[in-house]
Design an enzyme around this catalytic site. Structure first.
Site, PDB file in Angstrom:
ATOM      1  N   SER A  22       0.843  -1.191   0.000  1.00  0.00           N
ATOM      2  CA  SER A  22       0.000   0.000   0.000  1.00  0.00           C
ATOM      3  C   SER A  22       0.885   1.249   0.000  1.00  0.00           C
ATOM      4  O   SER A  22       1.711   1.408  -0.892  1.00  0.00           O
ATOM      5  CB  SER A  22      -0.962  -0.048   1.181  1.00  0.00           C
ATOM      6  OG  SER A  22      -2.008   0.882   1.023  1.00  0.00           O
ATOM      7  N   GLU A  61      -9.096  -5.347  -4.424  1.00  0.00           N
ATOM      8  CA  GLU A  61      -8.380  -4.298  -3.695  1.00  0.00           C
ATOM      9  C   GLU A  61      -9.306  -3.338  -2.949  1.00  0.00           C
ATOM     10  O   GLU A  61      -8.935  -2.816  -1.899  1.00  0.00           O
ATOM     11  CB  GLU A  61      -7.502  -3.494  -4.658  1.00  0.00           C
ATOM     12  CG  GLU A  61      -6.254  -4.217  -5.141  1.00  0.00           C
ATOM     13  CD  GLU A  61      -5.125  -4.195  -4.109  1.00  0.00           C
ATOM     14  OE1 GLU A  61      -5.374  -3.759  -2.966  1.00  0.00           O
ATOM     15  OE2 GLU A  61      -4.016  -4.622  -4.449  1.00  0.00           O
ATOM     16  N   HIS A  69      -7.549  -5.895  -0.027  1.00  0.00           N
ATOM     17  CA  HIS A  69      -6.355  -5.094   0.209  1.00  0.00           C
ATOM     18  C   HIS A  69      -5.752  -5.452   1.560  1.00  0.00           C
ATOM     19  O   HIS A  69      -6.442  -5.526   2.577  1.00  0.00           O
ATOM     20  CB  HIS A  69      -6.723  -3.616   0.179  1.00  0.00           C
ATOM     21  CG  HIS A  69      -5.561  -2.690   0.303  1.00  0.00           C
ATOM     22  ND1 HIS A  69      -4.636  -2.524  -0.703  1.00  0.00           N
ATOM     23  CD2 HIS A  69      -5.161  -1.870   1.321  1.00  0.00           C
ATOM     24  CE1 HIS A  69      -3.734  -1.636  -0.323  1.00  0.00           C
ATOM     25  NE2 HIS A  69      -4.021  -1.234   0.901  1.00  0.00           N
TER      26      HIS A  69
END
Length: 516
Positions: free
Chosen positions: A196, A324, A420
């Site tokens: 990330s 995601e 995610h």
């Protein structure tokens, strides 16, 4: 190859290592030597507030390295913010080392982790970042560290250098170069890896001249496409400073308690969508901090830098999860609740080109509002930036390996899919503590432990040899490793999205008034 722990102290006292600052006392945990809370920079307070990092001073005698250093100032997220005791200690900029061998002759590969958290939250002390299993099973030295976040690290303020959080990362890597040999690591075999915002940091470091020569390989897990122009970053910082009735200058903000300054972003974030006409996609998505393409510390975007060959000699492993955006939909209350109007707004704001919304509807004719909303956000924020980073590297004559994680986590009945952040516990092998339990469950299944072992093997093999175990990406065959219960190598599976975005160029986000 794993070498037994060796140190100058007795087994009862724990291993000792002499670093540039002095002698450190660590501990042995599950056959791995661990050293925590080692300062790599002077605390950025007082006269050093908002300054570039400066090397930490040394110490006399033996320094205990048994406890993590305090996290940098930040707001809480999911109840995981700094404690009152943390806020009382300003020694934030520290590194932690897990090593199978403190013999300098071991020359083990080194993996340096950069945590994510939207450039606003995160700390190396979170249990999912414990490097013990990765170090022990992979025969590598694992390093984690803290870097400045939010206003302290990324706000564009007068009288201070841009991208102080990135400069902290460079300083930590310089500490690794100068010290890791004493911990059994090889300073010529350093791999940076992050997820990330950590992956965005990895991408930025690939583009930063100041990071040149500090690492040989890079792993970027879910690269965000958010990089800011100086004008956008400055206006967002001004909005934060205005919450305190101050100007966005180092002189004005230096007297503000760091914990209080961190809180100013909350009010601005809540109001950002209402100012999307001014702040563009950053406002629509409530992205308050990102690396700034300032022309100096970060000369150009990572995609532009890699396409020009800036990282041609760096081995790159990059990828993303399939779903995601699913976790963000849950956190914002939109999971299963997206209206047609919200889906249309998301397509209008984030699909590329003038006809991007139509192309999404044509490419996904059976998708309802939920799926369209999720797809365009996932593609804009993580999936396509990750793919384009691999493509830019290959276009310049470099090598990149691409992956996608498609395993549906069993947490919450599988509602979050391959969301995610799911890759983080799988890569570290820490499946039960902290946040991973929400995704994977209190008792990991054989499928989860097997998948985690395969990912750890791939990551450590890449750090050791530059080959994770599948062929490099190329623009014709687009070979991609799919991580699932039954892993396969196949053509990049998100081809419909790839085609929609194939002509898009990821540029720095800017104010509407600055756009051509």
């Amino acid at each position: 190859m794993t070498t037994s722990v060796a140190g100058t102290a007795s087994a009862e006292a724990g291993p000792e290592v002499r670093a540039t600052g002095g002698v450190l006392l660590g501990a042995v945990e599950s056959d791995v030597a661990v050293f925590r809370g080692i300062p790599y920079s002077e605390p950025p307070v007082g006269g050093l507030r908002f300054a570039a990092p400066r090397p930490a001073a040394g110490w006399d005698g033996v320094r205990s390295a048994l406890a993590f250093g305090p996290p940098v100032p930040q707001t809480g997220m999911l109840g995981r913010g700094p404690t009152a005791a943390d806020r009382a200690d300003d020694g934030w900029l520290t590194v932690n080392v897990w090593t199978p061998a403190t013999d300098p002759a071991a020359r083990l590969p080194v993996m340096v982790w950069i945590y994510g958290g939207g450039y606003t939250v995160g700390m190396s002390s979170w249990s999912e970042y414990d490097g013990g299993r990765l170090a022990r099973d992979g025969g590598v030295v694992v390093v984690t560290f803290n870097y400045r976040l939010g206003m302290e690290g990324f706000a564009q303020i007068d009288g201070a250098p841009s991208n102080r959080g990135l400069l902290d990362q460079v300083a930590a890597l310089e500490w690794v170069r100068e010290n890791i040999g004493a911990f059994g690591g090889d300073p010529a075999e350093v791999t940076i890896f992050g997820e990330s915002a950590g992956a965005g940091s990895v991408a930025a470091l690939l583009a930063m001249p100041r990071a040149g020569g500090l690492f040989r390989r890079a792993i970027a897990q879910s690269v965000p496409g958010t990089f800011f122009s100086p004008s956008l970053a400055a206006e967002l910082a001004a909005a934060c400073a205005d919450e305190l009735g101050l100007r966005p200058t180092a002189a004005d903000l230096a007297a503000v308690d760091p914990a209080l300054l961190a809180l100013t972003g909350d009010a601005v974030t809540e109001s950002m969508p209402a100012r999307a006409d001014r702040w563009g996609q950053a406002g629509s998505r409530s992205v308050l901090f990102s690396p700034v393409v300032d022309g100096d510390i970060l000369p150009v975007t990572p995609w532009q830098a890699l396409a020009a060959g800036a990282a041609r000699d760096i081995d790159l492993l990059v990828g993303h999860t399939r779903d995601e955006h699913r976790l963000f939909m849950l956190l914002t209350g939109l999971l299963g609740q997206v209206t047609p109007e919200q889906a249309e707004s998301a397509l209008r704001d984030f699909a590329p080109g003038g006809d991007g919304a139509r192309r999404y509807r044509d490419a996904y004719p059976d998708a309802g509002p939920d799926e369209l909303h999720e797809l365009v956000h996932a593609d804009w924020l993580f999936r396509m930036p990750s793919l384009h980073l691999a493509q830019a590297q290959v276009a310049a004559g470099g090598r990149a390996h691409l992956y996608e994680l498609t395993w549906t986590a069993p947490g919450m009945g599988g509602a979050l899919g391959a969301c995610h952040g799911l890759d983080v516990p799988l890569v570290f092998g820490n499946l039960t503590d902290g946040q991973p339990a929400m995704l994977i469950g209190e008792s990991p299944s054989p499928e989860a432990t097997g998948l985690s072992a395969r990912m750890r093997t791939a990551w450590t093999a890449f750090a050791t040899h530059g080959d994770p175990g599948w062929p490099p990406y190329d623009p014709d065959q687009r070979r991609t490793q799919i991580f699932d219960v039954d892993p396969i190598v196949t053509t990049y599976p998100e081809d419909r999205s790839r085609r929609i975005w194939q002509d898009h160029v990821f540029t720095a986000l800017s104010l509407h008034d600055d756009r051509p």
